[in-house]
Design a protein around this motif. Sequence first.
Motif, mmCIF file in Angstrom:
data_model
loop_
_atom_site.group_PDB
_atom_site.id
_atom_site.type_symbol
_atom_site.label_atom_id
_atom_site.label_comp_id
_atom_site.label_asym_id
_atom_site.label_seq_id
_atom_site.Cartn_x
_atom_site.Cartn_y
_atom_site.Cartn_z
ATOM 1 N N TYR A 1 3.292 -0.966 -8.264
ATOM 2 C CA TYR A 1 1.742 -1.141 -7.769
ATOM 3 C C TYR A 1 0.926 -1.399 -8.607
ATOM 4 N N LYS A 2 1.621 -2.333 -9.473
ATOM 5 C CA LYS A 2 0.647 -2.399 -10.985
ATOM 6 C C LYS A 2 0.240 -4.038 -10.010
ATOM 7 N N TYR B 1 -0.947 3.963 -8.309
ATOM 8 C CA TYR B 1 -0.230 3.548 -9.199
ATOM 9 C C TYR B 1 -0.740 5.277 -10.182
ATOM 10 N N ASN B 2 -2.299 5.421 -9.773
ATOM 11 C CA ASN B 2 -2.711 6.539 -10.436
ATOM 12 C C ASN B 2 -1.712 7.844 -10.453
ATOM 13 N N GLU C 1 1.432 7.840 -9.482
ATOM 14 C CA GLU C 1 2.670 7.648 -10.395
ATOM 15 C C GLU C 1 2.240 7.865 -11.969
ATOM 16 N N GLN C 2 1.266 7.139 -12.562
ATOM 17 C CA GLN C 2 0.433 7.731 -14.020
ATOM 18 C C GLN C 2 0.388 9.114 -14.127
ATOM 19 N N ALA D 1 -3.227 1.087 -4.103
ATOM 20 C CA ALA D 1 -2.042 0.216 -4.818
ATOM 21 C C ALA D 1 -2.814 1.279 -5.813
ATOM 22 N N THR D 2 -4.561 1.015 -6.771
ATOM 23 C CA THR D 2 -4.777 2.231 -7.655
ATOM 24 C C THR D 2 -4.758 3.100 -7.466
ATOM 25 N N ASN E 1 7.519 2.141 -10.331
ATOM 26 C CA ASN E 1 6.828 2.312 -9.202
ATOM 27 C C ASN E 1 5.533 1.784 -9.341
ATOM 28 N N MET E 2 4.448 2.083 -10.642
ATOM 29 C CA MET E 2 3.751 1.840 -11.234
ATOM 30 C C MET E 2 4.313 0.076 -11.702
#
Length: 190
Positions: free
Chosen positions: A182-183, A10-11, A13-14, A6-7, A178-179
């Motif tokens: 995942y968050k 997330y990264n 997507e960021q 997930a991290t 998406n972020m």
Amino acid sequence: MTVEEATQLYNQEQRKYGEYCGYIRSYEGKIAQYRSERQNKNVAADGKREEIRKNQDLFDAINNTTTSRDGLFSHLTKINGKVEEAAANFKNMVSSDTINAFDLNNKFGENATSANSELNGVFDLISGGKSTISGIIDGLTQELHTLNSRIDELDSEISKAQAMISQYESAKQGCLVNMAYYKKFMTAAE
């Protein structure tokens, strides 16, 4: 899905979100450049239209002058005829074996013929000016056409850039969704 996965997602997507923001800024900069150039081209096109109008007015004035040419030459022909008539009448009135009659035709007929010749020269110059002005109008019209084509190209480029901004805005929103998703996984594990 694990916290690490997930991290990572997330990264990713960021990063994509940041890239999309950069693309949007880039396209906004392009749009500003296109609009600035478009404004300059519009000003130039307005100037060309004004030059064309002024030259067209001049061309029309010259054209009106040349149409009066036939009238002027008609008057000169009448004047020459009247001088010849007056000369013949004067010669008949003053007839003497000892005195030579004054020849009006020699004295004034030459002036009328000379004026006719000078008028021809003037109208030849005017016709040359008319051709020159016509060429200038054609050149200005071509320049205006080129400017208008570039304005159309710029409008098209602006539309394309705006469409790209819309796509990147949508992609950015997808990244935010998406972020957030995942968050949840990242915070659920805490």
